[in-house]
Each structure stands twice: as structure tokens, then as C-alpha cells.
Design a protein around this motif. Structure first.
Motif, short mmCIF file in Angstrom:
data_model
loop_
_atom_site.label_atom_id
_atom_site.label_comp_id
_atom_site.label_asym_id
_atom_site.label_seq_id
_atom_site.Cartn_x
_atom_site.Cartn_y
_atom_site.Cartn_z
N CYS A 7 0.82 -1.22 0.00
CA CYS A 7 0.00 0.00 0.00
C CYS A 7 0.85 1.27 0.00
N GLY A 8 2.16 1.12 0.28
CA GLY A 8 3.07 2.23 0.11
C GLY A 8 3.14 3.19 1.28
N HIS A 9 3.73 4.35 1.01
CA HIS A 9 3.97 5.36 2.03
C HIS A 9 2.65 5.94 2.51
N LYS A 10 2.53 6.12 3.83
CA LYS A 10 1.30 6.63 4.44
C LYS A 10 1.58 7.97 5.14
N ILE A 11 0.54 8.60 5.60
CA ILE A 11 0.70 9.85 6.35
C ILE A 11 1.49 9.60 7.62
N LEU A 62 2.62 6.10 10.68
CA LEU A 62 2.76 4.67 10.95
C LEU A 62 3.48 3.93 9.83
N ASN A 63 4.56 4.50 9.34
CA ASN A 63 5.26 3.87 8.22
C ASN A 63 6.17 2.72 8.65
N GLY A 64 6.21 2.42 9.95
CA GLY A 64 6.88 1.21 10.39
C GLY A 64 6.00 -0.02 10.24
N VAL A 65 4.71 0.19 9.94
CA VAL A 65 3.77 -0.91 9.73
C VAL A 65 3.64 -1.15 8.23
N ASP A 66 3.84 -2.39 7.81
CA ASP A 66 3.83 -2.72 6.38
C ASP A 66 2.42 -3.11 5.92
N ASN A 67 1.63 -2.10 5.60
CA ASN A 67 0.27 -2.35 5.12
C ASN A 67 0.30 -2.81 3.67
N GLY A 68 -0.47 -3.85 3.38
CA GLY A 68 -0.50 -4.39 2.02
C GLY A 68 -1.91 -4.70 1.57
N ALA A 69 -2.01 -5.08 0.29
CA ALA A 69 -3.28 -5.48 -0.32
C ALA A 69 -3.17 -6.92 -0.79
N LEU A 70 -4.22 -7.71 -0.57
CA LEU A 70 -4.22 -9.14 -0.88
C LEU A 70 -5.34 -9.48 -1.86
N ARG A 71 -4.97 -10.22 -2.91
CA ARG A 71 -5.98 -10.75 -3.83
C ARG A 71 -5.82 -12.28 -3.88
N PHE A 72 -6.95 -12.99 -3.83
CA PHE A 72 -6.95 -14.45 -3.81
C PHE A 72 -7.57 -14.99 -5.09
N ARG A 73 -6.86 -15.94 -5.71
CA ARG A 73 -7.35 -16.57 -6.93
C ARG A 73 -7.43 -18.07 -6.69
N SER A 74 -8.62 -18.53 -6.30
CA SER A 74 -8.89 -19.96 -6.05
C SER A 74 -7.85 -20.59 -5.13
N VAL A 75 -7.66 -19.95 -3.99
CA VAL A 75 -6.70 -20.45 -2.99
C VAL A 75 -7.40 -21.50 -2.13
N ARG A 76 -6.85 -22.70 -2.10
CA ARG A 76 -7.47 -23.79 -1.36
C ARG A 76 -6.85 -23.93 0.03
N ILE A 77 -7.72 -24.07 1.03
CA ILE A 77 -7.27 -24.27 2.40
C ILE A 77 -8.05 -25.44 3.00
N PRO A 78 -7.49 -26.16 3.99
CA PRO A 78 -8.22 -27.27 4.62
C PRO A 78 -9.49 -26.78 5.33
N ARG A 79 -10.46 -27.67 5.43
CA ARG A 79 -11.71 -27.32 6.12
C ARG A 79 -11.44 -26.91 7.57
N ASP A 80 -10.41 -27.50 8.19
CA ASP A 80 -10.08 -27.16 9.58
C ASP A 80 -9.62 -25.72 9.74
N ASN A 81 -9.31 -25.02 8.66
CA ASN A 81 -8.86 -23.63 8.76
C ASN A 81 -10.01 -22.65 8.95
N LEU A 82 -11.24 -23.13 8.94
CA LEU A 82 -12.38 -22.30 9.33
C LEU A 82 -12.31 -22.10 10.85
N LEU A 83 -12.30 -20.86 11.29
CA LEU A 83 -12.36 -20.56 12.73
C LEU A 83 -13.80 -20.76 13.17
N ASN A 84 -14.05 -21.89 13.82
CA ASN A 84 -15.40 -22.46 13.89
C ASN A 84 -16.09 -22.33 15.25
#
Length: 690
Positions: free
Chosen positions: A276-280, A282-304
């Protein structure tokens, strides 16, 4: 309101009103007498010497310290002993991010301080640690919050034993740096509108995480751009049905999604990460953007914890509806709001400390042929800073109370307490962070040109804090939650329901608050009366009750023609004012209680003075509301104004002691202009003079 309605005890109000107009006209026609020094000026000079409170700084400091101060000192002392972990002024973004990661690892592995172990079991200790690390570097405080409260907290609060067993140690020792991927490019506050999907595939027993459009890209995700290896991803849980053309949307749930390889740190297949780049700030925090393309995870990864999917694709939950599950999930995530309110008070303490100490040090102008006077001796400077100092004390006790209620909630899981803390955290986070954001600019201005120097910290404090008004819930949205809860309590009162703890005064006294103001007490103007906690709290609660009654009536009226959404929007500013008024009442009640509970007489007297200033300054700032309903007569309004100015002066006399009671080391304030000795030598040395 006619002029006669505001006059005092007149048998012929119309004649009196005419006479008063004639008197006012005569002032314009009669020359003013030569200026004479006001007797009040001499009184104030005497008062400065004669009426100054004697404050036992050690006792007041002890009362303000809190039970976890030793733990905070351990954090501060560790970073003082490690110059390599201290953040330089003007550090570039990339270096700042890597330094923050080194700082958090050193805190856990070298200092042996493990914040994660307190997140659920002892939240008060956790918040004490985050306040301390935030005073070292605000970016570090936020990164600690992302790792342990958001990413780690989501695993503990939304998951079950299998998740705790698998991830606890890795989160605790920072082997598993993680993210909290809730906010999307197109959706932030409206969490139920999130568009990321998690579709169950019964053939492979997996969930498929997808970003269906650009608006669904996860955005502003802390720890994502550089360091994160896991993300708690909030997505709509989609289940297939017997009809191949239809699916079941079970609402937003949380899923653990690995985003980088644990050993190579390479981005995993199907995941795209952008910075996300330089901010006004808190630039010690590495803010980013995430895009998912058919990412498979186990059923147990649901916080249930609140909803689960079986191997054959059946959904089960102890909660019957999407809305109830969603409310339960968000209810477990209020710790972030509690932490922001608590940390924001820390910002305010540091900024007020810098501004007041400089104002005591800096001298400017004065009577002819006499030494220059401290700029804090000027009424204008007192008006800027003393109500702010009083507010800092008020917020300190309110934030302590919030942490206590939150800790109690985590232990008892009492449903009523959960609802109470949810509304209280929303209101205090919104009110305190908004006030602090404005105050940081005021403190900068109060320090003149030297407040503009980066080394004196107002710029970085202001920029780092600014986002506190937005994350963990936009402040305007949070105030609407408070207003909605107040309206629900108002409705329940008339239907015989139970009111939650925070709103008790509505049950106990609302009929009294809504009755016609007493014309006699509306005129009382003695100092004893105005400094009576009962008068102050009644005034705050009267205003809230009137606002609540009137907005409820307006909503009923407008909903007939505009519908519920249109009516809410039509009354929105009214609703926000109601929420702020209620939160001010809660803050004052906690402050009054803290004054009464103070065991040391001199400290109690100082706190009483500060509490009175907080209360009367707030009443004066909204005096028009009280005048419009004849709750305060003109003579009383004038008396409130005069007493507020005098209290500002009295608080100025003990401002140094009040600031010292915050017990903030100079290694934390760091601003040269706030040094208690040799301030100018520190400042000149910083720019290169020997």
C-alpha cells in the motif's frame, strides 16, 4: 423564547424588558469612563500565591500509576538499554519496517515479555504492554496489536481448541507473523457487505478463497506487505446445495489462510500481494493489499467457534441466524477498540506534557520594566491547555474503567456485559480518539514555531495517531452504534426490559431529567453549587435525556414518510450529538468516582479541581442547549463562565505537579522543549551547537 421567559422574579416582565433595552441603548450614547485596572486582576495575583493547592506529587503519581506500571517500566527500561532498537527521527519507510520487526522480536525473545499470553487471560496487562511499546514507537505499538490482538486474538476468540493448539506457540514467539484481513477496497465499516468468498468443496474437503472483483481486494492489511506468513481472512461462507445452480450464503466467517512459505518466505500460489506504500503516518507498519485466486485451504482452517461445516458439507451453529452469528463474532473483536481508546489517552498524556512543560519554560512579554512571564500565565494559553489537561485525567479514568469491564467480560462471558462493553468501547474509542486528534494540533500551535520542529514530536504524534479515528471502526459509524443502543434501551425502558449497566441512569432518573427544569435551581450560581458533582452530572444527563427523547420522536415522525433508513439519515447529526453527550456523561461519572475513591487528601483536592474544570468547561461549551430549555438562567450561565476561567487559572498553578503525576520518563517524551532541566541545551545540541 421571549425575553420575558428568561428574566428573574419580575412582576412586570414586559416593562422590565423595555427598561433593559433602554439601558443597553444608553451604553451606546454615554461615553465610557476612563479605564481602571479591574480589582479581579489584583485578586488573581494574590490568588496565585495564596490559593495554590499543595499537591503531594508522590501520592498523586501512585494513584495514577495503575497496578501494571512495573511491567511497563520493564518494557521501557529494556528499550532504553538497547540503542540499536530506538527509532531515529525521519527514518525511511523500508528501514522503519525492518526496525519494527526487530523490535517486536527482541521484546519477545530478548526481554522475555510475551504480550500474547495476556490477550485473553489478563487483558489489563496486555494493554499496559501495548501502551508502553507504543510510547517507544507508535508503529511498534500497532504492529504488536496486529500480531497479538488482531491475528492472534482472532485465532483465540473465533477459533476452537484445535486452532489454539496448532498456532499459539508460533504466534507467541513471532515464528508465525500474521495479518487480520477484514477490510476490502470497497467495504470497511460495513463488514456484512464483504465480497470475498470461501466456497466449500466437499470433494476435496477444502474451502476455496476467491476475490471476485477488484472491490473485494483486501486493503490496508497490516503485516501483509513484508512480514506476514498467515492471514485471518473474513469472507462469505458459501455452501453448495442439491440444486447445482444455487448456493447457500451462510454469512461472513473467518478463515486462516497461509500467504507465504514458512521457510522461504515466498508468496504462495494463487495469492497476490501488493504494498500500500507510504502513508501519512505509521510507516513502520507494512500495510499491504491481498488478492486471492482460487486459494485452497483445509476445512479445519475455518475458525469455527460460532459456526462449523462437517465433512459432508452440513452447516451447524449454536446461534440460529446470520445476524446473531455476525454479532457474536464482532463482539469477540472489541478488544481492538478498547486498546485504541486506552492508547489514545497515552498520546494525549505525552502531547499535553510536552506543551505544558514548554509553556512553563518559555517566557514572553510582561509588565513594563519587569521580567517576562511564562506563556502559561496568559489566559489564552490556559484556555487552550488546562481544559485539555483536565480531559486527559478524565479519559485516563474512563479508559481504566473500560479495561476493567472488558477484562471482566472476558472472564465471565456475561451476555449483558458483552453488550455493555461493545457499546461502551465504541463510544469511548470514538470520543477519545477524536478529541486527541484535535488536541495534538492545538498542542503544536500552543508551542509556536518550536512545535513545528520534528524533534519536538507533534508532527509524528499527530500523523501516527490520525488513523486511530478510522481503524477498528470509523468514529462516525461507532457513534451511530452508541445512538442505536441508546434508542434500544429507551424503547426497552417503556416495555419493562432490563437496562445495561452503562445506561443505568436512564432507568433510575429519566423521568426526573425530562421534567420541566426547576426555575429556582436554574438560577443558583454559588461556587459550592456549581462545583457540586450532583449538579454537574445531572446537567450532563439531563442533556442526554432530552436529546434521546427528542430524536426518538423525530425518528418516529420521519419514518412514516421516509422509511427507517431515510429517517435515520435525516436525524443523523442529532444522533451523533446524542451519542457524544452520553459518552461525556459516562466519562464524568467515572471521574467523579475516581475523585471520591482517592485516599490522599491533597491528591483528592487536586483531582476535584481538575474534575470541576472538565465538567464546567463541557457545560459552558454547550451552554446554548441549556439556555434554550431554561435549564440554566442567564446569571447562572455567566457564573459558569467566570468559574471556568478561574478554575483554568487554579489548574495552571498546579499544572507542573499534574503533569509529573503522569510519570512519563524523558526517554518517552523525548522532545527537547519538554525537558525538565537544560531544555535549551538539549535543543541546541540537537541542531549541532556544542
Amino acid at each position: 423564547m421571549s425575553p420575558s421567559q428568561t428574566l428573574e422574579d419580575e412582576s412586570h416582565p414586559s416593562i422590565t424588558a423595555v427598561n433593559r433595552r433602554i439601558q443597553r441603548l444608553s451604553l451606546h450614547l454615554t461615553p465610557l469612563p476612563p479605564f481602571q485596572p479591574s480589582p479581579q486582576l489584583h485578586m488573581l495575583e494574590c490568588a496565585k500565591a495564596a490559593n495554590k493547592l499543595e499537591v503531594d506529587k508522590a501520592s498523586l503519581q501512585c494513584y495514577m500509576r495503575g497496578k501494571n506500571r512495573e511491567l511497563q517500566e520493564k518494557v521501557i527500561n529494556f528499550f532504553e538499554s538497547r540503542p540499536d532498537l530506538q527509532t531515529p527521527v525521519g527514518i525511511p519507510m523500508e528501514e522503519h519496517r525492518e526496525l519494527c520487526m526487530r523490535q517486536i522480536v527482541a521484546l519477545v525473545r530478548d526481554a522475555k515479555i510475551r504480550p500474547f499470553r495476556y490477550v485473553v487471560d489478563d487483558p489489563a496487562k496486555y494493554f499496559a504492554i501495548t501502551e508502553a511499546v507504543g510510547s517507544i514507537d507508535v508503529s511498534l505499538g500497532i504492529k504488536v496489536g496486529v500480531q497479538f490482538s488482531l491475528w492472534g486474538g482472532s485465532v483465540l476468540n473465533l477459533g476452537t481448541k484445535k486452532h489454539r493448539d496448532k498456532y499459539f506457540d508460533g504466534i507467541d514467539n513471532v515464528d508465525y507473523p500474521g495479518c487480520f484481513a477484514m477490510t476490502e477496497l470497497h467495504h470497511g465499516s460495513n463488514v456484512q457487505g464483504l465480497q470475498t468468498t470461501a466456497t466449500f468443496d466437499p470433494i476435496t474437503d477444502e474451502f476455496i478463497i476467491d476475490t471476485p472483483n477488484d472491490g473485494a481486494i483486501k486493503w490496508w492489511i497490516g503485516n501483509a506487505a513484508v512480514h506476514g506468513k498467515f492471514a485471518t481472512v473474513f469472507a462469505k461462507l458459501i455452501l453448495p446445495t442439491h440444486d447445482s445452480k444455487k448456493v447457500s450464503d451462510m454469512g461472513v466467517h473467518a478463515f486462516i489462510v497461509p500467504i507465504r512459505h514458512l521457510k522461504t518466505h515466498q508468496t504462495l500460489p494463487g495469492i497476490e500481494i501488493q504494498d500500500c506504500g507510504h502513508k501519512i503516518g505509521l510507516n513502520g507498519v507494512d500495510n499491504g493489499a491481498l488478492r486471492f485466486r482460487s486459494v485452497r485451504i483445509p476445512r479445519d482452517n475455518l475458525l469455527n467457534r460460532f459456526g462449523d461445516v462437517s465433512r459432508d458439507g452440513k452447516y451447524t451453529s449454536s446461534l440460529p441466524t446470520i445476524n446473531k452469528r455476525f454479532a457474536a463474532m464482532l463482539g469477540e473483536l472489541v478488544g481492538g477498540r478498547v486498546g485504541l481508546a486506552y492508547s489514545s489517552v497515552g498520546f494525549l498524556k505525552i502531547s499535553v506534557t510536552i506543551a505544558v512543560r514548554y509553556s512553563l519554560l518559555r517566557q514572553q512579554f510582561g509588565p513594563p520594566q519587569q521580567p517576562e512571564v511564562s506563556i502559561l500565565d496568559y489566559q489564552s494559553q490556559q484556555h487552550k491547555l488546562m481544559p485539555m489537561l483536565a480531559s486527559t485525567y478524565a479519559f485516563h479514568f474512563a479508559a481504566q474503567y473500560l479495561v476493567e469491564k472488558y477484562s471482566e467480560m472476558k472472564k465471565t462471558h456475561d451476555e449483558q456485559l458483552v453488550a455493555d462493553v461493545h457499546a461502551l468501547s465504541a463510544g469511548l474509542k470514538s470520543y477519545i480518539t477524536s478529541y486527541t486528534a484535535k488536541s495534538l494540533s492545538t498542542c503544536r500551535e500552543a508551542c509556536g514555531g518550536h512545535g513545528y520542529a520534528a524533534v519536538n514530536r507533534f508532527g509524528s504524534l499527530r500523523n501516527d495517531h490520525d488513523i486511530f479515528q478510522t481503524f477498528e471502526g470509523d468514529n462516525t459509524v461507532l457513534l451511530q452504534q452508541v445512538a442505536a443502543d441508546l434508542l434500544k434501551q429507551y424503547k426497552d425502558k417503556f416495555q419493562g426490559g432490563t437496562l445495561s449497566v452503562t445506561w443505568n441512569y436512564l432507568r433510575e432518573s429519566m423521568n426526573t431529567y425530562l421534567s420541566q427544569p426547576n426555575p429556582i435551581t436554574a438560577r443558583w450560581e454559588s461556587t459550592d453549587h456549581l462545583r457540586d458533582p450532583k449538579f454537574q452530572l445531572d446537567a450532563f444527563r439531563y442533556r442526554t435525556s432530552r436529546l434521546l427523547q427528542s430524536v426518538a420522536a423525530r425518528l418516529r415522525k420521519h419514518s412514516k414518510t421516509l422509511g427507517s433508513f431515510g429517517a435515520w439519515n435525516r436525524c443523523l447529526n442529532h444522533l451523533l450529538t446524542l451519542a457524544e453527550s452520553h459518552i461525556e456523561s459516562v466519562i464524568l461519572a467515572r471521574f467523579i468516582e475516581a475523585v471520591q475513591n482517592c485516599p490522599d487528601a491533597s491528591s483528592q483536592a487536586a483531582l476535584k479541581l481538575v474534575c470541576d474544570l472538565y465538567a464546567l468547561d463541557r457545560i459552558w461549551n454547550d451552554i446554548g442547549t441549556y439556555r434554550n430549555v431554561d435549564y440554566v438562567a442567564p446569571n447562572k450561565a455567566k457564573a459558569i463562565h467566570k468559574l471556568t476561567e478561574y478554575l483554568c487559572f487554579q489548574v495552571r498553578n498546579i499544572a507542573g505537579e499534574l503533569i509529573d503525576a503522569f510519570d512519563i520518563p524523558e526517554s518517552i517524551t523525548r522532545a527537547p522543549i519538554a525537558m525538565q532541566s537544560e531544555a535549551y541545551s538539549q535543543y541546541t545540541h540537537h541542531v549541532g551547537f556544542q
